[in-house]
Scaffold this motif. Sequence first.
Motif, PDB file in Angstrom:
ATOM      1  N   PRO A   1     -18.375 -41.316  63.399  1.00  0.00           N
ATOM      2  CA  PRO A   1     -17.102 -41.257  64.004  1.00  0.00           C
ATOM      3  C   PRO A   1     -18.008 -41.407  65.117  1.00  0.00           C
ATOM      4  CG  PRO A   1     -15.817 -41.466  62.122  1.00  0.00           C
ATOM      5  CD  PRO A   1     -17.471 -41.347  61.872  1.00  0.00           C
ATOM      6  N   GLU A   2     -17.957 -40.292  65.345  1.00  0.00           N
ATOM      7  CA  GLU A   2     -18.388 -39.460  66.768  1.00  0.00           C
ATOM      8  C   GLU A   2     -19.829 -39.670  67.175  1.00  0.00           C
ATOM      9  OE1 GLU A   2     -17.553 -37.209  69.674  1.00  0.00           O
ATOM     10  OE2 GLU A   2     -16.283 -37.316  68.605  1.00  0.00           O
ATOM     11  N   ARG A   3     -20.827 -39.759  66.273  1.00  0.00           N
ATOM     12  CA  ARG A   3     -22.284 -40.207  66.151  1.00  0.00           C
ATOM     13  C   ARG A   3     -22.346 -41.272  67.159  1.00  0.00           C
ATOM     14  NH1 ARG A   3     -23.942 -38.932  61.115  1.00  0.00           N
ATOM     15  NH2 ARG A   3     -24.515 -41.741  60.457  1.00  0.00           N
ATOM     16  N   LEU A   4     -21.374 -42.455  66.800  1.00  0.00           N
ATOM     17  CA  LEU A   4     -21.166 -43.684  67.359  1.00  0.00           C
ATOM     18  C   LEU A   4     -19.535 -44.017  68.124  1.00  0.00           C
ATOM     19  CD1 LEU A   4     -21.248 -45.556  64.393  1.00  0.00           C
ATOM     20  CD2 LEU A   4     -23.019 -45.308  65.940  1.00  0.00           C
ATOM     21  N   ARG A   5     -19.642 -42.725  68.791  1.00  0.00           N
ATOM     22  CA  ARG A   5     -18.667 -42.784  70.293  1.00  0.00           C
ATOM     23  C   ARG A   5     -19.003 -43.736  71.351  1.00  0.00           C
ATOM     24  NH1 ARG A   5     -13.825 -40.723  69.967  1.00  0.00           N
ATOM     25  NH2 ARG A   5     -13.724 -38.291  68.517  1.00  0.00           N
ATOM     26  N   PRO A   6     -17.824 -44.623  71.390  1.00  0.00           N
ATOM     27  CA  PRO A   6     -18.658 -45.052  72.499  1.00  0.00           C
ATOM     28  C   PRO A   6     -19.118 -44.823  73.823  1.00  0.00           C
ATOM     29  CG  PRO A   6     -16.997 -46.590  71.575  1.00  0.00           C
ATOM     30  CD  PRO A   6     -16.710 -45.281  70.883  1.00  0.00           C
ATOM     31  N   ARG A   7     -20.062 -44.868  74.902  1.00  0.00           N
ATOM     32  CA  ARG A   7     -19.838 -44.129  75.900  1.00  0.00           C
ATOM     33  C   ARG A   7     -19.632 -45.029  76.962  1.00  0.00           C
ATOM     34  NH1 ARG A   7     -26.329 -44.495  74.624  1.00  0.00           N
ATOM     35  NH2 ARG A   7     -25.899 -45.387  73.241  1.00  0.00           N
TER      36      ARG A   7
ATOM     37  N   ALA B   1     -11.171 -41.724  82.299  1.00  0.00           N
ATOM     38  CA  ALA B   1     -11.189 -40.232  82.956  1.00  0.00           C
ATOM     39  C   ALA B   1     -12.302 -40.946  83.774  1.00  0.00           C
ATOM     40  CB  ALA B   1     -10.995 -39.827  82.229  1.00  0.00           C
ATOM     41  N   GLN B   2     -14.016 -41.120  82.716  1.00  0.00           N
ATOM     42  CA  GLN B   2     -15.315 -41.573  83.497  1.00  0.00           C
ATOM     43  C   GLN B   2     -14.949 -42.658  84.221  1.00  0.00           C
ATOM     44  OE1 GLN B   2     -17.709 -41.814  79.640  1.00  0.00           O
ATOM     45  NE2 GLN B   2     -16.777 -39.369  79.516  1.00  0.00           N
ATOM     46  N   ALA B   3     -14.472 -43.687  84.117  1.00  0.00           N
ATOM     47  CA  ALA B   3     -14.470 -44.925  85.026  1.00  0.00           C
ATOM     48  C   ALA B   3     -13.890 -44.206  86.307  1.00  0.00           C
ATOM     49  CB  ALA B   3     -13.404 -45.725  83.992  1.00  0.00           C
ATOM     50  N   VAL B   4     -12.453 -44.052  86.290  1.00  0.00           N
ATOM     51  CA  VAL B   4     -12.531 -43.367  87.821  1.00  0.00           C
ATOM     52  C   VAL B   4     -12.657 -41.844  88.307  1.00  0.00           C
ATOM     53  CG1 VAL B   4     -10.126 -44.695  87.609  1.00  0.00           C
ATOM     54  CG2 VAL B   4      -9.735 -42.896  87.039  1.00  0.00           C
ATOM     55  N   ASP B   5     -13.928 -41.408  87.326  1.00  0.00           N
ATOM     56  CA  ASP B   5     -14.472 -40.469  87.934  1.00  0.00           C
ATOM     57  C   ASP B   5     -13.446 -38.934  87.750  1.00  0.00           C
ATOM     58  OD1 ASP B   5     -16.917 -38.771  88.216  1.00  0.00           O
ATOM     59  OD2 ASP B   5     -16.511 -39.430  90.711  1.00  0.00           O
ATOM     60  N   ARG B   6     -12.716 -39.052  87.229  1.00  0.00           N
ATOM     61  CA  ARG B   6     -11.913 -37.506  87.091  1.00  0.00           C
ATOM     62  C   ARG B   6     -11.844 -36.806  86.199  1.00  0.00           C
ATOM     63  NH1 ARG B   6      -6.742 -39.903  88.283  1.00  0.00           N
ATOM     64  NH2 ARG B   6      -6.906 -41.820  89.642  1.00  0.00           N
ATOM     65  N   PRO B   7     -11.615 -35.264  86.569  1.00  0.00           N
ATOM     66  CA  PRO B   7     -11.803 -34.376  85.261  1.00  0.00           C
ATOM     67  C   PRO B   7     -10.682 -34.914  84.190  1.00  0.00           C
ATOM     68  CG  PRO B   7     -11.394 -33.303  87.579  1.00  0.00           C
ATOM     69  CD  PRO B   7     -11.373 -35.216  87.391  1.00  0.00           C
ATOM     70  N   PHE B   8     -11.705 -33.934  83.097  1.00  0.00           N
ATOM     71  CA  PHE B   8     -10.938 -34.577  82.080  1.00  0.00           C
ATOM     72  C   PHE B   8     -10.064 -33.560  80.596  1.00  0.00           C
ATOM     73  CE2 PHE B   8     -10.778 -36.242  77.717  1.00  0.00           C
ATOM     74  CZ  PHE B   8      -9.695 -36.883  77.751  1.00  0.00           C
ATOM     75  N   VAL B   9      -9.223 -33.304  80.741  1.00  0.00           N
ATOM     76  CA  VAL B   9      -9.169 -32.230  80.142  1.00  0.00           C
ATOM     77  C   VAL B   9      -8.090 -32.593  78.231  1.00  0.00           C
ATOM     78  CG1 VAL B   9      -7.702 -29.941  80.095  1.00  0.00           C
ATOM     79  CG2 VAL B   9      -8.519 -30.853  82.025  1.00  0.00           C
ATOM     80  N   SER B  10      -8.475 -32.407  76.714  1.00  0.00           N
ATOM     81  CA  SER B  10      -8.173 -32.761  76.244  1.00  0.00           C
ATOM     82  C   SER B  10      -7.196 -31.646  75.615  1.00  0.00           C
ATOM     83  CB  SER B  10      -9.063 -32.700  75.407  1.00  0.00           C
ATOM     84  OG  SER B  10      -8.359 -33.844  74.224  1.00  0.00           O
ATOM     85  N   LEU B  11      -5.846 -31.508  74.655  1.00  0.00           N
ATOM     86  CA  LEU B  11      -4.912 -31.019  74.472  1.00  0.00           C
ATOM     87  C   LEU B  11      -4.986 -31.597  73.475  1.00  0.00           C
ATOM     88  CD1 LEU B  11      -3.197 -29.672  77.614  1.00  0.00           C
ATOM     89  CD2 LEU B  11      -5.480 -28.799  76.525  1.00  0.00           C
ATOM     90  N   SER B  12      -4.498 -30.260  72.674  1.00  0.00           N
ATOM     91  CA  SER B  12      -3.480 -31.047  71.199  1.00  0.00           C
ATOM     92  C   SER B  12      -2.169 -30.594  71.110  1.00  0.00           C
ATOM     93  CB  SER B  12      -4.129 -30.976  69.997  1.00  0.00           C
ATOM     94  OG  SER B  12      -3.133 -31.112  68.770  1.00  0.00           O
ATOM     95  N   ALA B  13      -1.200 -31.449  70.882  1.00  0.00           N
ATOM     96  CA  ALA B  13       0.255 -30.788  71.221  1.00  0.00           C
ATOM     97  C   ALA B  13       0.668 -29.935  69.893  1.00  0.00           C
ATOM     98  CB  ALA B  13       1.189 -32.127  70.683  1.00  0.00           C
TER      99      ALA B  13
END
Length: 421
Positions: free
Chosen positions: A9-15, A63-75
Amino acid sequence: MADTHIPLPERLRPRDLSEIIGQDHLLADQAPLRQMIDQGHLPSIIFWGPPGVGKTTIALLLAQAVDRPFVSLSALNTGVKELREVIAESGDLLTSVVFIDEIHRFNKSQQDALLNAVEKGKITLIGATTENPSFEVNSALLSRCQVYSLNALDEQAIRTLLHHAIEQDAFLQQRHLQIEEDEALIQFAGGDARKALNLLDLVASTFEPDQDNVITNATVVKVAQQNIARYDKSGEQHYDLASAFIKSIRGSDPDAALYWMARMLKGGEDPVFIARRMLIAASEDIGNSNPNALLLAGECLRSVQAIGMPECRILLGQCAVYLATSAKSNSTYLAINKALDLADKTANLPVPLHLRNAPTKLMKEQGYGIDYLYPHNYAEHFVLQEYLPPELKGTKIYESARNKREVEGERLQQRRWQSEP
């Protein structure tokens, strides 16, 4: 050469958003998210959907489509301190997209920590949850976000995903795979793209490279070893099956109640959860038409906690049948809800003096407890007396159901009402 240490799933993650399979109701031309992105706009969003349907990937690509920084967190491992640090670091000129996976696991204080930043536009929040956000996300935060539901992938979407993987992934290409039968792959996936790809990767790893290999249902079942129940304990189906179970008890259908219970147990549901649901049903749906139901359900809960599976299935089954075949009444459930609603509207009304406690001499001198009539001093331990504030005199909250047990308890109620001037 494919790095097989990285899951498929990670190898094929859409770009790109165009590579997402499924979720056309959100991403197709003229669909809501597509229109927003085309206009360069991205509001705060809550994605609600089962596991493996693309919540994380879509958030990143938005986020990429609007050219914004992306921060990923887990609750699971983020506290209020970390949240405030992320908010403080969000740029003034370029607002960060803060993605919070399993946002339903945040407690109230953690969710509250996001409110001001979201409202002031300091961050753009994208939360992902498998739980109904109406129940698990506080209303203040929910009102600041758009909620979009993501669907489990249908059979055709899973089929498309599998063939796409075979065509695009280098490791799978080396196995020269041909899917002759895909029913087992689709069934085991249960609408979850991640499950589908991981299983395909597992099956492919059992084949030799550089020779033709055919995937059949038998191949998949052999590799998977057992039929995985299509049930997610933390997702929407958890509530769907629990709802069907309780409604079958309420509808006095023991066969259906046992069936839905078995589905939950087969899916790995915590038996304590099932016992707790029956304890609630014993009061909400049976109530005083059969008070023994509450006693039995309470003992069932304690016994299930003490015994555990597999033996506790017997106790659960006994209790479910008893509740389903019992007389039903929701009179006390309706009454407490009505009382709570009335309390909200009349919380300013003082307690009448004759009902007040008078532990001190001063309180007695002020009339606390004066003229209270002690019922046990009267015939049949009853005396006519008003117990509500004067402003609510005559208000009837509890309406007994027409069953033997509750009708017997109406005698004093009727006497009180008939004696009213």
